[in-house]
Design an enzyme around this catalytic site. Structure first.
Site, PDB file in Angstrom:
ATOM      1  N   HIS A  38      19.396  47.493  16.562  1.00 54.18           N
ATOM      2  CA  HIS A  38      20.601  47.379  17.390  1.00 54.18           C
ATOM      3  C   HIS A  38      20.970  45.898  17.479  1.00 54.18           C
ATOM      4  O   HIS A  38      20.429  45.162  18.318  1.00 54.18           O
ATOM      5  CB  HIS A  38      20.360  47.973  18.784  1.00 54.18           C
ATOM      6  CG  HIS A  38      20.121  49.446  18.754  1.00 54.18           C
ATOM      7  ND1 HIS A  38      18.969  50.022  19.236  1.00 54.18           N
ATOM      8  CD2 HIS A  38      20.885  50.461  18.265  1.00 54.18           C
ATOM      9  CE1 HIS A  38      19.038  51.331  19.042  1.00 54.18           C
ATOM     10  NE2 HIS A  38      20.182  51.618  18.457  1.00 54.18           N
ATOM     11  N   ASN A  89       6.749  44.146  16.544  1.00 57.25           N
ATOM     12  CA  ASN A  89       6.884  44.756  17.872  1.00 57.25           C
ATOM     13  C   ASN A  89       7.705  46.034  17.875  1.00 57.25           C
ATOM     14  O   ASN A  89       7.459  46.918  18.704  1.00 57.25           O
ATOM     15  CB  ASN A  89       7.519  43.717  18.817  1.00 57.25           C
ATOM     16  CG  ASN A  89       8.032  44.341  20.094  1.00 57.25           C
ATOM     17  OD1 ASN A  89       7.252  44.660  20.997  1.00 57.25           O
ATOM     18  ND2 ASN A  89       9.343  44.562  20.175  1.00 57.25           N
ATOM     19  N   TYR A 153       2.360  59.445  18.247  1.00 60.38           N
ATOM     20  CA  TYR A 153       2.300  58.057  18.747  1.00 60.38           C
ATOM     21  C   TYR A 153       0.854  57.567  18.767  1.00 60.38           C
ATOM     22  O   TYR A 153       0.553  56.458  18.312  1.00 60.38           O
ATOM     23  CB  TYR A 153       2.923  58.006  20.142  1.00 60.38           C
ATOM     24  CG  TYR A 153       3.105  56.615  20.709  1.00 60.38           C
ATOM     25  CD1 TYR A 153       4.158  55.809  20.286  1.00 60.38           C
ATOM     26  CD2 TYR A 153       2.255  56.118  21.689  1.00 60.38           C
ATOM     27  CE1 TYR A 153       4.345  54.542  20.820  1.00 60.38           C
ATOM     28  CE2 TYR A 153       2.428  54.856  22.231  1.00 60.38           C
ATOM     29  CZ  TYR A 153       3.476  54.071  21.788  1.00 60.38           C
ATOM     30  OH  TYR A 153       3.655  52.805  22.318  1.00 60.38           O
ATOM     31  N   THR A 190       9.493  49.260  30.684  1.00 58.95           N
ATOM     32  CA  THR A 190      10.541  48.924  29.701  1.00 58.95           C
ATOM     33  C   THR A 190      11.362  50.184  29.477  1.00 58.95           C
ATOM     34  O   THR A 190      10.940  51.288  29.851  1.00 58.95           O
ATOM     35  CB  THR A 190       9.926  48.492  28.355  1.00 58.95           C
ATOM     36  OG1 THR A 190       9.317  49.646  27.761  1.00 58.95           O
ATOM     37  CG2 THR A 190       8.914  47.384  28.501  1.00 58.95           C
ATOM     38  N   PRO A 191      12.506  50.061  28.797  1.00 56.91           N
ATOM     39  CA  PRO A 191      13.302  51.263  28.505  1.00 56.91           C
ATOM     40  C   PRO A 191      12.486  52.344  27.793  1.00 56.91           C
ATOM     41  O   PRO A 191      12.691  53.534  28.032  1.00 56.91           O
ATOM     42  CB  PRO A 191      14.420  50.719  27.611  1.00 56.91           C
ATOM     43  CG  PRO A 191      14.604  49.308  28.087  1.00 56.91           C
ATOM     44  CD  PRO A 191      13.211  48.825  28.422  1.00 56.91           C
TER      45      PRO A 191
HETATM   46  N1  LIG Z   1       6.369  49.698  27.204  1.00 56.29           N
HETATM   47  C1  LIG Z   1       5.112  50.068  27.139  1.00 56.29           C
HETATM   48  O1  LIG Z   1       4.528  50.509  28.139  1.00 56.29           O
HETATM   49  C2  LIG Z   1       4.337  49.954  25.857  1.00 56.29           C
HETATM   50  C3  LIG Z   1       2.980  50.256  25.903  1.00 56.29           C
HETATM   51  C4  LIG Z   1       2.225  50.152  24.751  1.00 56.29           C
HETATM   52  C5  LIG Z   1       2.813  49.738  23.570  1.00 56.29           C
HETATM   53  N2  LIG Z   1       4.140  49.454  23.546  1.00 56.29           N
HETATM   54  C6  LIG Z   1       4.707  49.037  22.257  1.00 56.29           C
HETATM   55  O2  LIG Z   1       5.413  47.826  22.413  1.00 56.29           O
HETATM   56  C7  LIG Z   1       6.517  47.788  21.497  1.00 56.29           C
HETATM   57  C8  LIG Z   1       7.803  47.519  22.253  1.00 56.29           C
HETATM   58  O3  LIG Z   1       7.992  48.576  23.178  1.00 56.29           O
HETATM   59  P1  LIG Z   1       9.090  48.509  24.351  1.00 56.29           P
HETATM   60  O4  LIG Z   1       8.490  49.198  25.504  1.00 56.29           O
HETATM   61  O5  LIG Z   1       9.623  47.143  24.487  1.00 56.29           O
HETATM   62  O6  LIG Z   1      10.209  49.491  23.737  1.00 56.29           O
HETATM   63  P2  LIG Z   1      11.799  49.435  23.789  1.00 56.29           P
HETATM   64  O7  LIG Z   1      12.243  50.808  23.414  1.00 56.29           O
HETATM   65  O8  LIG Z   1      12.273  48.861  25.066  1.00 56.29           O
HETATM   66  O9  LIG Z   1      12.156  48.420  22.616  1.00 56.29           O
HETATM   67  C9  LIG Z   1      11.890  48.713  21.285  1.00 56.29           C
HETATM   68  C10 LIG Z   1      12.883  47.968  20.405  1.00 56.29           C
HETATM   69  O10 LIG Z   1      12.587  48.306  19.039  1.00 56.29           O
HETATM   70  C11 LIG Z   1      13.824  48.529  18.373  1.00 56.29           C
HETATM   71  N3  LIG Z   1      13.630  49.376  17.209  1.00 56.29           N
HETATM   72  C12 LIG Z   1      13.325  50.704  17.201  1.00 56.29           C
HETATM   73  N4  LIG Z   1      13.287  51.144  15.929  1.00 56.29           N
HETATM   74  C13 LIG Z   1      13.537  50.072  15.135  1.00 56.29           C
HETATM   75  C14 LIG Z   1      13.634  49.886  13.721  1.00 56.29           C
HETATM   76  N5  LIG Z   1      13.472  50.909  12.871  1.00 56.29           N
HETATM   77  N6  LIG Z   1      13.888  48.651  13.256  1.00 56.29           N
HETATM   78  C15 LIG Z   1      14.074  47.613  14.109  1.00 56.29           C
HETATM   79  N7  LIG Z   1      14.029  47.733  15.445  1.00 56.29           N
HETATM   80  C16 LIG Z   1      13.765  48.957  15.935  1.00 56.29           C
HETATM   81  C17 LIG Z   1      14.710  49.169  19.427  1.00 56.29           C
HETATM   82  O11 LIG Z   1      16.090  49.071  19.092  1.00 56.29           O
HETATM   83  C18 LIG Z   1      14.332  48.391  20.671  1.00 56.29           C
HETATM   84  O12 LIG Z   1      15.147  47.246  20.823  1.00 56.29           O
HETATM   85  C19 LIG Z   1       6.478  49.134  20.750  1.00 56.29           C
HETATM   86  O13 LIG Z   1       5.809  48.987  19.529  1.00 56.29           O
HETATM   87  C20 LIG Z   1       5.713  50.018  21.694  1.00 56.29           C
HETATM   88  O14 LIG Z   1       5.115  51.104  21.039  1.00 56.29           O
HETATM   89  C21 LIG Z   1       4.922  49.556  24.652  1.00 56.29           C
END
Ligand SMILES: NC(=O)c1ccc[n+]([C@@H]2O[C@H](COP(=O)([O-])OP(=O)(O)OC[C@H]3O[C@@H](n4cnc5c(N)ncnc54)[C@H](O)[C@@H]3O)[C@@H](O)[C@H]2O)c1
Length: 256
Positions: A38, A89, A153, A190-191
Site C-alpha cells: 500500500h 517485516n 500463521y 496494531t491493525p
Molecule cells: N502485531 C502483533 O501483535 C504481531 C505479533 C507477532 C508478529 N507480528 C508480525 O509483525 C509484522 C508486522 O505486523 P503488524 O502487526 O505491524 O501488521 P500490520 O497489518 O499493521 O502491517 C503489516 C504491513 O505489511 C504490509 N504488507 C502485507 N502484505 C504485503 C506484501 N505482500 N508486500 C508488502 N507489504 C505487505 C501491509 O500493507 C501492512 O502495511 C508481521 O510480520 C506480523 O506477522 C505482529
C-alpha cells in the site's frame, strides 16, 4: 544517534510495527526506505517522519514478487547509499484452524510470511556481503508456540524462526559480517491484531479476550514502540555479538 550513517530497508513500513520501526530508526539517524504493498500508507509513514534526523523515502513493493527485490535494493542504494539494515517485516495473519484453513489460504500465508522472508534475506545477503550488516526477520511468539486458530500463521512464523538461524550460520561460515536475527513479538496493538480479533465470532472473541488477560503476565498488550526498540537494538552495533538469536518481546507470554 545510534544508527547514524546507516541505511535501512523496512518492508511493510506503512502500518503497525513496520511504521514504528521506520520512525524509530530515523530518530536515531538512519536513512530508511519504507516499502509497502500500500504505497499511500508508506508515503504516510514518510510524512510522519518529516523533520527527524534520518531521511525517509517510500516505494511500492509487493514482497511476494521476486523481481521487486533487486529493484528495491538498487533503488535504496541509489537514493540513500549502501544498505546496512534490512527488516523483513511485511506479513499477514488470517485466522483459521487446521480444519478450516484452505490450501489456497495456507499458500498465501506462506508466500507473504515465509517465502518473501527467504527472498528478502537472500537479496539482503547479496547486497551486504563483504561490507556487513544486520538482517531482522519478524517471526512471532506464534513461531514458538501453537494456537488452535492460526494453523497457517503458526507454520509460517515457525519457518521464519529456524530459517533465520540457517541464514545466520551461513553468513558466519562465509565471513560475510552479516548478522541475521528474528524478533518474536507477543500481542501488540496494531491493525493486524485489532482486525484479527474482529474476524472472530462474539463467542470466540470473548474466549480470546479472557485468555489474553490470563496469558499475558504483564497484563496488557504491547505497543509498536516496544518492538521498534528491539529492532533498533538488533539493527545497531550494540548487538554486534548476536546472530541466529530469537528476541522475544511478549510481556512474559511465553515464560510459562
Ligand atoms: N502485531 C502483533 O501483535 C504481531 C505479533 C507477532 C508478529 N507480528 C508480525 O509483525 C509484522 C508486522 O505486523 P503488524 O502487526 O505491524 O501488521 P500490520 O497489518 O499493521 O502491517 C503489516 C504491513 O505489511 C504490509 N504488507 C502485507 N502484505 C504485503 C506484501 N505482500 N508486500 C508488502 N507489504 C505487505 C501491509 O500493507 C501492512 O502495511 C508481521 O510480520 C506480523 O506477522 C505482529
Amino acid at each position: 544517534m545510534r544508527l547514524a550513517g546507516k541505511v535501512a530497508l523496512v518492508t511493510g513500513g506503512g502500518s503497525g510495527l513496520g511504521r514504528a520501526m521506520c520512525i524509530r530508526f530515523a530518530e536515531e539517524g538512519a536513512s530508511v526506505l519504507v516499502t509497502d504493498i500500500h504505497l499511500e500508507a508508506a508515503q504516510e509513514t514518510v510524512s510522519l517522519g518529516q523533520g527527524l534526523p534520518g531521511k525517509l523515502v517510500s516505494r511500492f513493493q509487493d514482497v511476494c514478487d521476486e523481481a521487486t527485490w533487486p529493484e528495491t535494493l538498487a533503488y535504496a542504494e541509489s537514493e540513500l547509499g549502501p544498505l546496512s539494515i534490512l527488516v523483513n517485516n511485511a506479513g499477514i495473519a488470517v485466522t483459521a484452524s487446521v480444519e478450516h484453513e484452505t490450501l489456497e489460504g495456507w499458500r498465501k500465508t506462506q508466500a507473504v510470511n515465509l517465502d518473501a522472508v527467504f527472498m528478502g534475506t537472500q537479496a539482503g545477503i547479496l547486497a551486504m556481503k563483504g561490507r556487513g550488516g544486520s538482517i531482522i526477520n519478524l517471526s512471532s511468539i506464534e513461531g514458538i508456540i501453537g494456537e488452535p486458530l492460526t494453523a497457517a500463521y503458526n507454520a509460517s512464523k515457525g519457518g521464519v524462526r529456524i530459517f533465520t538461524k540457517s541464514a545466520a550460520l551461513w553468513c558466519c561460515r562465509e565471513k560475510y559480517g552479516i548478522r541475521v536475527n528474528s524478533i518474536h513479538p507477543g500481542f501488540i496493538e496494531t491493525p493486524m491484531v485489532i482486525n484479527g480479533l474482529a474476524q472472530l465470532s462474539d463467542e470466540e472473541r470473548a474466549v480470546m479476550d479472557a485468555q489474553l488477560q490470563m496469558a499475558i503476565p504483564m497484563g496488557e498488550m504491547g505497543r509498536p514502540e516496544d518492538i521498534a526498540n528491539a529492532a533498533l537494538f538488533l539493527a545497531s552495533d550494540e548487538s554486534r555479538y548476536m546472530t541466529g538469536a530469537e528476541l522475544v518481546v511478549d510481556g512474559g507470554y511465553t515464560a510459562h
